[in-house]
Write an enzyme that holds these catalytic residues in place. Structure first.
Site, PDB file in Angstrom:
ATOM      1  N   LYS A  11      23.711  93.445  81.709  1.00  0.00           N
ATOM      2  CA  LYS A  11      23.288  94.064  83.174  1.00  0.00           C
ATOM      3  C   LYS A  11      24.867  94.681  83.359  1.00  0.00           C
ATOM      4  CE  LYS A  11      26.684  91.171  85.440  1.00  0.00           C
ATOM      5  NZ  LYS A  11      27.839  91.606  85.903  1.00  0.00           N
ATOM      6  N   GLY A 102      26.399  88.617  79.417  1.00  0.00           N
ATOM      7  CA  GLY A 102      25.709  88.214  78.138  1.00  0.00           C
ATOM      8  C   GLY A 102      25.492  86.972  78.101  1.00  0.00           C
ATOM      9  N   ASP A 137      24.262  84.321  87.871  1.00  0.00           N
ATOM     10  CA  ASP A 137      23.833  85.555  87.309  1.00  0.00           C
ATOM     11  C   ASP A 137      22.214  85.208  86.831  1.00  0.00           C
ATOM     12  OD1 ASP A 137      25.645  87.301  88.320  1.00  0.00           O
ATOM     13  OD2 ASP A 137      26.575  87.539  86.484  1.00  0.00           O
TER      14      ASP A 137
HETATM   15  P1  ATP Z   1      29.439  87.424  83.504  1.00  0.00           P
HETATM   16  O1  ATP Z   1      29.349  89.045  83.674  1.00  0.00           O
HETATM   17  O2  ATP Z   1      28.280  86.648  84.164  1.00  0.00           O
HETATM   18  O3  ATP Z   1      30.536  87.096  84.171  1.00  0.00           O
HETATM   19  P2  ATP Z   1      30.689  87.800  80.957  1.00  0.00           P
HETATM   20  O4  ATP Z   1      29.817  88.888  80.125  1.00  0.00           O
HETATM   21  O5  ATP Z   1      31.926  88.013  81.620  1.00  0.00           O
HETATM   22  O6  ATP Z   1      29.700  87.255  82.110  1.00  0.00           O
HETATM   23  P3  ATP Z   1      29.959  86.032  78.743  1.00  0.00           P
HETATM   24  O7  ATP Z   1      29.851  87.110  77.713  1.00  0.00           O
HETATM   25  O8  ATP Z   1      28.772  85.451  79.229  1.00  0.00           O
HETATM   26  O9  ATP Z   1      30.856  86.524  80.104  1.00  0.00           O
HETATM   27  O10 ATP Z   1      30.832  84.898  78.203  1.00  0.00           O
HETATM   28  C1  ATP Z   1      31.826  84.059  79.017  1.00  0.00           C
HETATM   29  C2  ATP Z   1      32.309  82.834  78.229  1.00  0.00           C
HETATM   30  O11 ATP Z   1      31.195  82.132  78.385  1.00  0.00           O
HETATM   31  C3  ATP Z   1      32.727  83.242  76.688  1.00  0.00           C
HETATM   32  O12 ATP Z   1      34.172  82.914  76.667  1.00  0.00           O
HETATM   33  C4  ATP Z   1      32.008  82.239  76.110  1.00  0.00           C
HETATM   34  O13 ATP Z   1      32.777  81.185  75.489  1.00  0.00           O
HETATM   35  C5  ATP Z   1      30.991  81.374  76.898  1.00  0.00           C
HETATM   36  N1  ATP Z   1      29.639  81.329  76.558  1.00  0.00           N
HETATM   37  C6  ATP Z   1      28.865  80.585  76.667  1.00  0.00           C
HETATM   38  N2  ATP Z   1      27.419  80.680  76.148  1.00  0.00           N
HETATM   39  C7  ATP Z   1      27.483  82.141  75.842  1.00  0.00           C
HETATM   40  C8  ATP Z   1      26.654  82.907  75.205  1.00  0.00           C
HETATM   41  N3  ATP Z   1      25.355  82.546  75.122  1.00  0.00           N
HETATM   42  N4  ATP Z   1      27.043  84.091  75.031  1.00  0.00           N
HETATM   43  C9  ATP Z   1      28.272  84.635  75.185  1.00  0.00           C
HETATM   44  N5  ATP Z   1      29.179  83.555  75.730  1.00  0.00           N
HETATM   45  C10 ATP Z   1      28.859  82.478  76.126  1.00  0.00           C
END
Ligand code: ATP
Length: 306
Positions: A11, A102, A137
């Protein structure tokens, strides 16, 4: 059926406002969420053994309790007393720690897949109620599309699909912690708030320029200050014909909207050569998060890592 493969989409936030910090530390938000056609792929296999297994293509990702996939699977296993196990294979394409949800979208895919594999009979609403325990989210990611997200992210209002456009998604070579950004947000010091209501109106009118003019994210006040490269990427894109550009979520990913697909493709090539970004892709809005797949990924998704 004992196996299922899902695409779990990322998203972006077309608008992100923070209303207040609650006593329990959570923040109340008003966000316009939009699914983009950039996805992880997850294949799920039911196991006779009572265990949870996770394998992924990125060796730095946790495969234990610290992965939201395992947390989501445990939650459903415990509530429904499921004595069988699950084997999950994750092909990660969504940039990590990028502000694109993600991890949340992977967790949402687990809810959708287990509901089907273990015949739990839960509605999307039932899934969303449970999903908020994994992350703010995750309820949105159960269905995705264009939506207004309020409360801590659990109050969702579906919106008409946002006007079609070409989207450049670009992540600089830095990782940002969402917790750090919220901790350092000075709510009292914000000079302005995004025009979320105006954006809602523009979406209803299918006014792409109006949407682009109103792109705003209060978390930029923290992340862009700490990482000026985000402002440079935004400048790069807006000075090359983007209708608007914004940081997504807590960053550092920047997205830009174009009404001319050919121009966007050219700018994307220039951006790749610029050295400003580590990962980037050319994509578009999508109308849902979790989709069954035959296994083939689109050209855009293969292009992501540069
Ligand atoms: P958001 O936009 O919801 O804040 P994000 O995109 O900034 O999320 P993610 O990619 O979800 O952040 O990852 C944040 C942290 O979560 C990573 O550093 C990782 O170690 C941990 N994590 C746990 N599960 C996952 C997963 N399935 N995919 C990616 N990261 C994950």
């Amino acid at each position: 059926m004992d196996r299922i493969t899902l695409k779990a989409m990322a998203k972006i936030n077309l608008g992100l406002d923070v209303i207040r910090r609650r006593e329990d530390g959570y923040h109340e938000v008003r966000m316009i969420m939009q699914t983009v056609d950039l996805c992880d792929e997850l294949s799920f296999q039911r196991l006779k053994e009572d265990e949870l297994r996770l394998a992924t293509n990125l060796d730095f990702l946790p495969t234990d309790q610290n992965n939201l996939i395992i947390r989501a699977a445990k939650l459903l296993k415990e509530e429904f007393g499921i004595r069988e196990g699950l084997d999950v294979n994750l092909t990660k394409r969504i940039p990590v720690a990028a502000g694109m949800a993600g991890g949340s979208t992977d967790a949402a895919a687990v809810f959708v897949a287990m509901n089907e594999l273990f015949r739990l009979g839960l509605s999307d609403d039932d899934l969303r109620k449970r999903a908020v325990a994994i992350g703010a989210d995750v309820p949105y990611c159960i269905t995705g599309g264009t939506a207004l997200s309020e409360g801590i992210g659990e109050i969702l209002t579906p919106l008409p699909a946002a006007p079609a456009c070409t989207v450049i998604v670009a992540k600089p070579p830095i990782h940002v912690s969402t917790a750090f950004v919220y901790r350092n947000l000075d709510l009292g010091g914000l000079e302005r708030h995004p025009d979320i209501d105006g954006m809602l109106e523009c979406i209803r009118r299918q006014d792409l320029c109006g949407v682009a003019e109103r792109l705003e994210n209060v978390l930029e006040s923290v992340t862009v200050k700490k990482y000026p490269i985000i402002a440079r990427i935004k400048e790069f894109l807006t000075s090359r014909g983007a209708l608007g550009a914004l940081m997504s979520g807590s960053g550092p990913t920047v997205f830009a909207l174009y009404d001319d697909g050919e121009k966007a493709a050219w700018v994307h090539e220039e951006l790749r050569k610029s050295g400003l970004v580590k990962e980037s892709c050319l994509t578009s809005f999508a109308d849902r998060t979790c989709m069954k797949t035959g296994g083939k990924m689109g050209v855009r998704e293969r292009n992501l890592r540069v």
